[in-house]
Design a protein around this motif. Sequence first.
Motif, PDB file in Angstrom:
ATOM      1  N   ALA A  99       0.829  -1.196   0.000  1.00  0.00           N
ATOM      2  CA  ALA A  99       0.000   0.000   0.000  1.00  0.00           C
ATOM      3  C   ALA A  99       0.866   1.249   0.000  1.00  0.00           C
ATOM      4  N   ARG A 100       0.311   2.341  -0.522  1.00  0.00           N
ATOM      5  CA  ARG A 100       0.963   3.635  -0.372  1.00  0.00           C
ATOM      6  C   ARG A 100       0.873   4.074   1.092  1.00  0.00           C
ATOM      7  N   THR A 101       1.578   5.144   1.418  1.00  0.00           N
ATOM      8  CA  THR A 101       1.516   5.680   2.776  1.00  0.00           C
ATOM      9  C   THR A 101       0.100   6.137   3.091  1.00  0.00           C
ATOM     10  N   MET A 102      -0.447   5.649   4.192  1.00  0.00           N
ATOM     11  CA  MET A 102      -1.762   6.102   4.622  1.00  0.00           C
ATOM     12  C   MET A 102      -1.665   7.465   5.291  1.00  0.00           C
ATOM     13  N   LEU A 103      -2.631   8.333   4.985  1.00  0.00           N
ATOM     14  CA  LEU A 103      -2.704   9.648   5.591  1.00  0.00           C
ATOM     15  C   LEU A 103      -3.951   9.742   6.468  1.00  0.00           C
ATOM     16  N   THR A 104      -4.033  10.793   7.259  1.00  0.00           N
ATOM     17  CA  THR A 104      -5.196  10.962   8.132  1.00  0.00           C
ATOM     18  C   THR A 104      -6.463  11.278   7.333  1.00  0.00           C
ATOM     19  N   SER A 105      -6.312  11.610   6.054  1.00  0.00           N
ATOM     20  CA  SER A 105      -7.456  11.940   5.194  1.00  0.00           C
ATOM     21  C   SER A 105      -8.032  10.717   4.492  1.00  0.00           C
ATOM     22  N   GLU A 106      -7.644   9.530   4.887  1.00  0.00           N
ATOM     23  CA  GLU A 106      -8.054   8.293   4.207  1.00  0.00           C
ATOM     24  C   GLU A 106      -9.571   8.155   4.106  1.00  0.00           C
ATOM     25  N   ALA A 107     -10.307   8.736   5.026  1.00  0.00           N
ATOM     26  CA  ALA A 107     -11.771   8.596   5.023  1.00  0.00           C
ATOM     27  C   ALA A 107     -12.448   9.441   3.954  1.00  0.00           C
ATOM     28  N   SER A 108     -11.737  10.439   3.425  1.00  0.00           N
ATOM     29  CA  SER A 108     -12.379  11.431   2.561  1.00  0.00           C
ATOM     30  C   SER A 108     -12.230  11.104   1.079  1.00  0.00           C
ATOM     31  N   LYS A 109     -12.953  11.873   0.260  1.00  0.00           N
ATOM     32  CA  LYS A 109     -12.745  11.810  -1.181  1.00  0.00           C
ATOM     33  C   LYS A 109     -11.523  12.649  -1.478  1.00  0.00           C
ATOM     34  N   ASN A 110     -10.398  11.987  -1.626  1.00  0.00           N
ATOM     35  CA  ASN A 110      -9.122  12.674  -1.667  1.00  0.00           C
ATOM     36  C   ASN A 110      -8.193  11.934  -2.615  1.00  0.00           C
ATOM     37  N   ARG A 111      -7.328  12.666  -3.271  1.00  0.00           N
ATOM     38  CA  ARG A 111      -6.364  12.058  -4.194  1.00  0.00           C
ATOM     39  C   ARG A 111      -5.563  10.944  -3.525  1.00  0.00           C
ATOM     40  N   SER A 112      -5.235  11.121  -2.232  1.00  0.00           N
ATOM     41  CA  SER A 112      -4.376  10.160  -1.533  1.00  0.00           C
ATOM     42  C   SER A 112      -5.135   8.947  -1.005  1.00  0.00           C
ATOM     43  N   ASP A 147     -16.070   5.429  11.825  1.00  0.00           N
ATOM     44  CA  ASP A 147     -15.145   5.037  10.750  1.00  0.00           C
ATOM     45  C   ASP A 147     -14.144   6.150  10.476  1.00  0.00           C
ATOM     46  N   SER A 148     -14.629   7.393  10.429  1.00  0.00           N
ATOM     47  CA  SER A 148     -13.745   8.528  10.146  1.00  0.00           C
ATOM     48  C   SER A 148     -12.635   8.629  11.172  1.00  0.00           C
ATOM     49  N   ASN A 149     -12.960   8.449  12.449  1.00  0.00           N
ATOM     50  CA  ASN A 149     -11.946   8.497  13.503  1.00  0.00           C
ATOM     51  C   ASN A 149     -10.982   7.324  13.413  1.00  0.00           C
ATOM     52  N   ARG A 150     -11.491   6.166  13.013  1.00  0.00           N
ATOM     53  CA  ARG A 150     -10.622   4.989  12.874  1.00  0.00           C
ATOM     54  C   ARG A 150      -9.588   5.217  11.763  1.00  0.00           C
ATOM     55  N   TYR A 151     -10.055   5.763  10.638  1.00  0.00           N
ATOM     56  CA  TYR A 151      -9.121   6.081   9.555  1.00  0.00           C
ATOM     57  C   TYR A 151      -8.084   7.100  10.018  1.00  0.00           C
ATOM     58  N   PHE A 152      -8.533   8.131  10.731  1.00  0.00           N
ATOM     59  CA  PHE A 152      -7.624   9.181  11.211  1.00  0.00           C
ATOM     60  C   PHE A 152      -6.544   8.583  12.104  1.00  0.00           C
ATOM     61  N   CYS A 153      -6.938   7.709  13.018  1.00  0.00           N
ATOM     62  CA  CYS A 153      -5.970   7.090  13.928  1.00  0.00           C
ATOM     63  C   CYS A 153      -4.928   6.276  13.170  1.00  0.00           C
TER      64      CYS A 153
END
Length: 407
Positions: A327-340, A377-383
């Motif tokens: 996997a690529r590096t996970m960021l805290t924005s993983e929950a969102s509609k985001n390029r990363s 879910d959003s908090n889990r992705y952030f963590c």
Amino acid sequence: MDKKIIELFAGVGGFRIGFEKANPNWETVFASQWEPGKKNQFAFNCYKEHFETKGGVTKFSNCDISTVPTSEMPACTVLVGGFPCQDYSVASTGAKGIQGKKGVLWWEIERILEDKQPAFILLENVDRLLKSPSKQRGRDFGVILACLNRLGYGVEWRVINAAEYGFVQRRKRIFIFAFKNTTKYFSEIEKKDISRTVYFDGIFAKRFHVKRDKDLNKINETEIVISNDIQDVSDNFKYNFENTGIMINGKIYTAKTEHGTPVQEQVVLGDILEENVSSKYYINQDDMPKWEYMKGPKAIPRKSKDGHEYMFREGGIAFPDPLDKPARTMLTSEASKNRSTHIIQDPATGRLRKLTPLECERINGFPDNWTNTGLTDSNRYFCMGNALVVNVVKELADEIGYIVENE
């Protein structure tokens, strides 16, 4: 020596899990986790859920670390923490001497080290720490080394990309291992040839091998002696730190190393996927154009504040993410509609979807459903975007265990 740990900036417990995975006899005697500006302290709540009955969680564990008296922290053998990357400059304040910039958490680590004097320290940070700030390259890391030298520590560091050693995420982080000059380990390192430590005998070389088939003359043997005058370092220090290095008795040596033999057989993204994933993680077809645009290459005309026109360019990234690679590096924005944000093609359905929180936990090496403690879910992705790769810590904890037992 006792196997006792203080864990700072604990998040959901990645350091603690790694050490206990290495040896269940490691005891965390104090932990601190506080998210500024958050009414819901979800990371601490997760930590507390898992560890409150096992010790280390006190009334001071969920406070601004600057408000925690060191008298509330027991003695420890190892201090660990993944501290934020900030501006480490210091400012003269007349008769008050040098004080850290307000809000910079390094100075809280220094305060605790000065009082508790642990034999060993293991810290984690983003790799850009070595190059920051751009206008005074290497100053921030130089300030940290100067502080550690003043407190009587030697230091080894290495930038480790977890995927290069067989783990499932391309997460590149600097790990800093410091050891008190009163330890047997310090005496042993002090006597050794620097090249031997970098390529064979140091804590990182033993666990995360580097290529050894080249000349051992890549180390910068110019002896840079770090000043104990922290203000002087902040104002004047510049240095081109490489991804590997040592500081012993204030003398800095650095080398650009390449990864060697992996720790384990390579794990890829497809190896850690769940089956029968909920429909809420699948991409709506109406959103496909937006995802394709975000993931694709771009050339966008822009204008700076002073009116200068320029072309902003951005290369495309894989869409969907390949399952036969880490996997690529996970960021805290993983929950969102985001390029990363990771988007995969589910092997069972053939449809595109996001990763699940459980899959993100697996990417970091956490036990399944570790953050499923009432978090959204959003908090889990952030963590997980804030977390470290547990298996990297486990390898280093194994070696630190041997070092402590040898003392």
